[in-house]
Design an enzyme around this catalytic site. Structure first.
Site, PDB file in Angstrom:
ATOM      1  CB  ILE A 144      11.512  19.820-153.376  1.00  0.00           C
ATOM      2  CG1 ILE A 144      12.225  20.298-154.719  1.00  0.00           C
ATOM      3  CG2 ILE A 144      12.492  20.457-152.245  1.00  0.00           C
ATOM      4  CD1 ILE A 144      13.283  19.732-154.897  1.00  0.00           C
ATOM      5  CE  LYS A 196       9.192  26.302-145.418  1.00  0.00           C
ATOM      6  NZ  LYS A 196       8.465  27.230-144.786  1.00  0.00           N
ATOM      7  CG  ASP A 251      20.905   9.624-144.385  1.00  0.00           C
ATOM      8  OD1 ASP A 251      20.523   8.436-144.409  1.00  0.00           O
ATOM      9  OD2 ASP A 251      20.197  10.593-144.505  1.00  0.00           O
TER      10      ASP A 251
END
Length: 272
Positions: A27, A34, A137
């Site tokens: 991850i 975050k 993206d």
């Protein structure tokens, strides 16, 4: 007020029953968010929590989550809450690698597997485009492939934008279309061009169509120059003729000669 209190109570109960855990797949925190993984103790279900600074928060990220929440190829959202400093999104955690990690595990992927993955990705993006949103993206790291379910998931909607809105040089340079480099308004061609680059990477073990060596880092000027001279012969590392033509059709410099229409893209022999 009663609805707000009930929602707050549900959220408090949820966090009281959760703990942070580690998972088998890597991850990585994004530039603007975050990431943490929560395990819900009563159900053992895993959730992904993304915390974004208010300064970098894009409200369209929530809109896309909500619009596509029940779509099988997008990530379901459960909670969205925030403060002056941060916005927090709690969503499904999909226990599988992204395509970047898949390439690291498997190396160059087979023609059949890539065709299957790209077909699912194209179908998912078309459903997003129907809502006049551009993902903006698309890259290896933002597409998951759950092999046991044979399912593709499109993730990370932090750069999603409405079609025809202003564009900037956000996202990952090596996936930029010529139109994005020129700062034209947001268009579905941004996503389809990125799909062409991503397809090439999957078929070649991670290479970029325009790089001269495997370790070359492309800059904006190199991309602009080499995009103009793209030719099907440049794509020599893709051995399959249909796959090579598919990549070429999605990455041609002249948008008038490029495939940017879903109905044409999905009919290409590579995806049949």
């Amino acid at each position: 007020m009663a609805t707000t209190n009930a929602t707050l109570q549900t959220l408090v109960q949820f966090y009281e029953n959760c703990k942070n855990v580690k998972t088998r797949y890597k991850i990585i925190n994004g530039r603007f968010g975050k990431i943490s993984i929560l395990s819900h103790k009563p159900t053992s279900k895993l959730y992904l929590q993304k915390t974004i600074s208010a300064h970098n928060f894009n409200a369209d990220e929530i809109k896309v989550h909500q619009l596509m929440s029940d779509h099988p190829n997008f990530i379901k959202i459960y909670f969205n809450h925030g403060s002056i400093n941060n916005q927090v999104i709690v969503m499904d955690y999909i226990d599988c690698p992204d395509l970047f990690e898949t390439l690291q595990i498997k190396g160059e992927l087979s023609y059949q597997l890539v065709s299957n993955i790209i077909r699912q990705l194209c179908e998912a993006l078309n459903d997003l485009h129907k809502h006049n949103f551009i993902h903006n993206d698309i890259k290896l790291e933002n597409v998951l492939y759950f092999e046991a379910l044979d399912r593709v998931y499109v993730c990370d909607y932090g750069l999603c934008k409405h079609e025809n809105s202003l564009s900037v040089h956000d996202g990952t340079l090596e996936y930029f279309s010529p139109e994005k480099i020129r700062h034209t308004t947001m268009h579905v061609s941004f996503d389809w061009y990125a799909v062409g680059v991503l397809t090439y990477k999957l078929l070649t073990g991670g290479r970029h169509p325009f790089e001269k060596s495997e370790d070359e880092m492309l800059d904006l000027n190199s991309m602009k120059r080499r995009q103009q001279y793209n030719d099907i012969g440049v794509l020599k590392h893709v051995r399959n003729v249909n796959a090579r033509d598919f990549v070429y059709c999605l990455t041609r410099y002249n948008i008038d000669c490029r495939l940017t229409n879903y109905k044409q893209i999905i009919k290409h022999e590579f995806l049949s």
